[in-house]
Design a protein around this motif. Structure first.
Motif, PDB file in Angstrom:
ATOM      1  N   ASN A   1       0.853  -1.181   0.000  1.00 20.60           N
ATOM      2  CA  ASN A   1       0.000   0.000   0.000  1.00 20.60           C
ATOM      3  C   ASN A   1       0.891   1.234   0.000  1.00 20.60           C
ATOM      4  OD1 ASN A   1      -2.479  -1.394   0.225  1.00 20.60           O
ATOM      5  ND2 ASN A   1      -2.171  -1.618   2.415  1.00 20.60           N
ATOM      6  N   VAL A   2       0.616   2.161  -0.916  1.00 17.57           N
ATOM      7  CA  VAL A   2       1.315   3.441  -0.964  1.00 17.57           C
ATOM      8  C   VAL A   2       0.299   4.511  -0.580  1.00 17.57           C
ATOM      9  CG1 VAL A   2       2.544   5.107  -2.395  1.00 17.57           C
ATOM     10  CG2 VAL A   2       2.907   2.663  -2.751  1.00 17.57           C
ATOM     11  N   THR A   3       0.613   5.269   0.459  1.00 18.41           N
ATOM     12  CA  THR A   3      -0.282   6.307   0.933  1.00 18.41           C
ATOM     13  C   THR A   3       0.204   7.656   0.417  1.00 18.41           C
ATOM     14  OG1 THR A   3      -0.704   5.043   2.939  1.00 18.41           O
ATOM     15  CG2 THR A   3      -1.282   7.382   2.994  1.00 18.41           C
ATOM     16  N   THR A   4      -0.728   8.431  -0.137  1.00 19.09           N
ATOM     17  CA  THR A   4      -0.406   9.752  -0.646  1.00 19.09           C
ATOM     18  C   THR A   4      -1.318  10.789  -0.019  1.00 19.09           C
ATOM     19  OG1 THR A   4      -1.954   9.612  -2.494  1.00 19.09           O
ATOM     20  CG2 THR A   4       0.259   8.778  -2.870  1.00 19.09           C
ATOM     21  N   PHE A   5      -0.879  12.010  -0.024  1.00 21.38           N
ATOM     22  CA  PHE A   5      -1.682  13.116   0.478  1.00 21.38           C
ATOM     23  C   PHE A   5      -2.831  13.368  -0.482  1.00 21.38           C
ATOM     24  CE2 PHE A   5      -2.414  17.771   0.496  1.00 21.38           C
ATOM     25  CZ  PHE A   5      -2.961  17.865   1.766  1.00 21.38           C
ATOM     26  N   ASN A   6      -4.035  13.516   0.046  1.00 25.24           N
ATOM     27  CA  ASN A   6      -5.197  13.832  -0.776  1.00 25.24           C
ATOM     28  C   ASN A   6      -5.244  15.339  -0.972  1.00 25.24           C
ATOM     29  OD1 ASN A   6      -7.653  14.233  -1.973  1.00 25.24           O
ATOM     30  ND2 ASN A   6      -8.831  13.110  -0.462  1.00 25.24           N
ATOM     31  N   GLY A   7      -4.752  15.787  -2.111  1.00 30.04           N
ATOM     32  CA  GLY A   7      -4.652  17.217  -2.385  1.00 30.04           C
ATOM     33  C   GLY A   7      -5.952  17.872  -2.824  1.00 30.04           C
ATOM     34  N   LEU A   8      -7.001  17.091  -3.024  1.00 28.28           N
ATOM     35  CA  LEU A   8      -8.257  17.683  -3.487  1.00 28.28           C
ATOM     36  C   LEU A   8      -9.052  18.367  -2.387  1.00 28.28           C
ATOM     37  CD1 LEU A   8      -9.521  15.055  -6.071  1.00 28.28           C
ATOM     38  CD2 LEU A   8      -8.386  17.235  -6.487  1.00 28.28           C
TER      39      LEU A   8
END
Length: 152
Positions: A142-149
């Motif tokens: 799992n790769v977690t990214t910042f939700n920029g929306l």
């Protein structure tokens, strides 16, 4: 939002950077021409799912790194090496898997929109899989990214 591209492109670029694999593919593994020997060694990226959290997006990925098993006819019967390059493939593709995982664990150092790989990473060895007898590793992560929306 281009975060999806950043995740899969980072995986592709990392695999290609180490030079052990000829081809990186994406999508359903059934769509890959596994009978074309010039594709190998091969890395394949499959997006399993995406989880939307409050401030993050988690990409659940399955990555296969593999090569074609080749019988070594000039060796005597050997129960340990099995007259093939199986152990060589497992060793080389484990290096690819480990380098990729290590790189993905440090994504937050490269780009502040990324978090590190979420949780443990499992790499499962496989032998004599698919039509043309492939050997390698299937990586689940799992790769977690910042939700920029953000929330409107």
């Amino acid at each position: 939002m281009d975060i999806f591209y950043k995740v899969i492109d980072e995986i592709k670029d990392t695999v290609e950077r180490y030079g052990f694999n000829n081809t990186v593919t994406f999508g359903e593994v059934s769509e890959v021409d596994i009978n074309k020997l010039t594709n190998f060694p091969l890395a394949h990226i499959k997006l399993e799912s995406v989880t939307h959290e409050d401030k993050t997006i988690v990409f659940n990925l399955k990555i296969i790194v593999c090569d074609v098993l080749d019988s070594l006819k000039d060796k005597k019967d050997d129960m340990y090496y099995r007259n093939s390059n199986m152990q060589d493939i497992l060793n080389t593709q484990l290096v690819v898997a480990t380098n990729l995982i290590n790189k993905l664990r440090r994504l937050d150092l490269v780009d502040t929109r990324f978090a590190r790989v979420d949780g443990s990473v499992t790499s499962e060895a496989f032998v004599e899989r698919f039509e043309n007898v492939l050997v390698g590793w299937e990586i689940n992560l799992n790769v977690t990214t910042f939700n920029g929306l953000g929330i409107c």
